[in-house]
Enzyme design. Structure first.
Site, PDB file in Angstrom:
ATOM      1  N   HIS A  85       0.858  -1.195   0.000  1.00 19.56           N
ATOM      2  CA  HIS A  85       0.000   0.000   0.000  1.00 19.56           C
ATOM      3  C   HIS A  85       0.889   1.238   0.000  1.00 19.56           C
ATOM      4  CE1 HIS A  85      -3.416  -2.609   1.788  1.00 19.56           C
ATOM      5  NE2 HIS A  85      -3.589  -2.444   0.470  1.00 19.56           N
ATOM      6  N   ARG A 144      -3.378   4.686  -1.974  1.00 22.74           N
ATOM      7  CA  ARG A 144      -3.238   3.331  -1.383  1.00 22.74           C
ATOM      8  C   ARG A 144      -3.034   2.255  -2.463  1.00 22.74           C
ATOM      9  NH1 ARG A 144      -5.502  -0.097   2.970  1.00 22.74           N
ATOM     10  NH2 ARG A 144      -6.544  -1.911   2.106  1.00 22.74           N
ATOM     11  N   GLU A 178       0.712  -4.410  11.173  1.00 24.00           N
ATOM     12  CA  GLU A 178       0.331  -3.012  11.017  1.00 24.00           C
ATOM     13  C   GLU A 178       1.244  -2.242  11.976  1.00 24.00           C
ATOM     14  OE1 GLU A 178      -1.612  -1.492   8.878  1.00 24.00           O
ATOM     15  OE2 GLU A 178      -3.722  -2.039   9.080  1.00 24.00           O
ATOM     16  N   HIS A 237       2.602  -3.568   6.808  1.00 29.62           N
ATOM     17  CA  HIS A 237       1.731  -2.428   6.509  1.00 29.62           C
ATOM     18  C   HIS A 237       1.846  -1.397   7.633  1.00 29.62           C
ATOM     19  CE1 HIS A 237      -1.144  -4.463   3.550  1.00 29.62           C
ATOM     20  NE2 HIS A 237      -0.401  -5.465   3.961  1.00 29.62           N
ATOM     21  N   TYR A 261     -10.759  -6.119  10.816  1.00 27.11           N
ATOM     22  CA  TYR A 261     -12.047  -6.153  10.099  1.00 27.11           C
ATOM     23  C   TYR A 261     -12.049  -7.350   9.144  1.00 27.11           C
ATOM     24  CZ  TYR A 261      -8.959  -2.847   7.545  1.00 27.11           C
ATOM     25  OH  TYR A 261      -7.876  -2.199   6.981  1.00 27.11           O
ATOM     26  N   GLU A 301       1.812   3.866   2.950  1.00 27.94           N
ATOM     27  CA  GLU A 301       2.314   3.324   4.217  1.00 27.94           C
ATOM     28  C   GLU A 301       3.843   3.347   4.200  1.00 27.94           C
ATOM     29  OE1 GLU A 301      -1.735   0.639   4.177  1.00 27.94           O
ATOM     30  OE2 GLU A 301       0.164  -0.423   4.366  1.00 27.94           O
TER      31      GLU A 301
HETATM   32  N1  LIG Z   1      -5.515  -9.914   5.683  1.00 29.99           N
HETATM   33  C1  LIG Z   1      -4.690  -8.747   5.948  1.00 29.99           C
HETATM   34  C2  LIG Z   1      -4.882  -8.229   7.363  1.00 29.99           C
HETATM   35  C3  LIG Z   1      -6.139  -7.408   7.486  1.00 29.99           C
HETATM   36  C4  LIG Z   1      -6.167  -6.161   6.634  1.00 29.99           C
HETATM   37  C5  LIG Z   1      -4.848  -5.422   6.662  1.00 29.99           C
HETATM   38  C6  LIG Z   1      -4.986  -3.975   6.169  1.00 29.99           C
HETATM   39  C7  LIG Z   1      -3.640  -3.350   6.023  1.00 29.99           C
HETATM   40 SE1  LIG Z   1      -3.731  -1.513   5.428  1.00 29.99          SE
HETATM   41  C8  LIG Z   1      -5.721  -3.926   4.829  1.00 29.99           C
HETATM   42  O1  LIG Z   1      -5.218  -4.481   3.843  1.00 29.99           O
HETATM   43  O2  LIG Z   1      -6.812  -3.331   4.803  1.00 29.99           O
HETATM   44 ZN   LIG Z   2      -1.849  -1.623   4.156  1.00 31.57          ZN
HETATM   45 ZN   LIG Z   3      -3.098  -0.476   7.372  1.00 29.53          ZN
END
Ligand SMILES: NCCCCC[C@@H](C[SeH])C(=O)O
Ligand SMILES: [Zn+2]
Ligand SMILES: [Zn+2]
Length: 305
Positions: free
Chosen positions: A67, A123, A267, A193, A245, A70
């Protein structure tokens, strides 16, 4: 105080130059592998680090910069490579003498360049979407695992657009192909990330636990404790769907379902004070704590091969 090369953010061209310098300076430890073009025809390179004299017992994969906004993620990959090469630490020596470490410093090369030239908060990648004015697919929603279910969008203007079809994006196709050629060799997948300060593991596409939940939870718990011991930074950890999420078409779920058990997503800092605009002075502490956590994870993994 003095701010070293590794305590700054670097443009794509600087990172290409850095990669060529690392390969030139450490030809016996580091190789550069071209894994494919981006949608704007830039080149995507993986660095392979290995110091062993006998054949490797396996490999681990760490990607940064999927992304574009980031920025601390690519900064971490550069830091981590330098740390693997530059320290005499016994644990690290054991790891790099036994496992090949694949590091992808900037995955979304077109998007990263775009954040330096045009939109700091971009992104997605920069591919054209047919029938839409909006550009880009979310490279972390384009994988062939419950593709475009809940937590992804079919709207090309969405930040979580899943793409025209699974692996439609050259950046995803390049990595998926690389993995399919090395499936029984790669033991761990780690995707870096920002931001939220979380250590996540499968699944994202369902709130159910994976069959390896107990072990992944144990590895994450140890890693988060080691991370906290460096600068007292608190992380939450758990399965993605239960912790952050629901999301579908994610790289870590795909890797896990392809049989790569040790599949994690970091993250990094922070929790929203600066967000994607993490100041340069926080690069060092962020990279120090994340390096400690990942070394802890790799040490666990190297004992299983
Ligand atoms: N399956 C990757 C872990 C959950 C989402 C991670 C975040 C990082 Se910005 C995303 O991709 O929205
Ligand atoms: Zn990300
Ligand atoms: Zn993220």
């Amino acid at each position: 105080g003095f701010s070293s090369y590794y305590e700054q953010y670097h443009s794509l061209d600087e990172i290409y130059f850095w990669m060529s310098q690392m390969v030139r300076n450490y030809p016996s430890f580091i190789q550069q592998i071209l894994i494919g073009p981006s949608s704007e025809k830039r080149l995507i390179y993986v660095l392979k680090i290995f110091k062993g004299t006998s054949p490797p017992k396996g490999a681990v994969w760490i990607d940064c910069g999927i992304h574009a906004r980031e920025w601390v993620s690519p900064a971490f990959c550069l830091w981590f490579v330098q740390h693997l090469i530059g320290t005499q630490d016994k644990v690290i020596a054991d790891i790099v003498n036994t496992l090949e470490i694949y590091v992808l410093p900037v995955w979304n090369v077109d998007g990263y360049e775009y954040t330096w030239t045009t939109d700091r908060f971009w992104r997605k990648n920069r591919s054209r979407n047919k029938g839409s004015e909006c550009f880009g697919t979310d490279l972390n929603r384009n994988w062939d695992v419950n593709w475009c279910g809940k937590g992804a969008s079919k709207d090309p203007c969405s930040q979580i657009f899943c793409g025209e079809y699974p692996e439609s994006e050259p950046e995803v196709k390049a990595v998926a192909t690389f993995f399919r050629q090395r499936l029984n060799h790669i033991k761990s997948y780690i995707s870096v990330h920002s931001y939220s300060q979380m250590l996540l593991f499968p699944y994202s596409y369902t709130t159910s636990n994976s069959r390896d939940h107990a072990e992944l939870h144990h590895v994450a718990q140890k890693a988060v404790n080691v991370l906290k011991s460096v600068h007292h930074t608190s992380y939450t950890y758990g399965t993605s769907a239960q912790t952050i999420y629901l999301s579908t078409g994610c790289s870590d779920d795909w890797a896990y379902d392809m049989g790569i058990k040790y599949s994690f997503t970091f993250e990094l800092r922070d929790r929203g004070r600066y967000g994607f605009l993490l100041p340069m002075h926080l690069i060092k502490p962020t990279c120090e704590e994340t390096t400690a956590a990942i070394i802890e994870m790799l040490y666990h993994i190297v004992k299983t091969v």
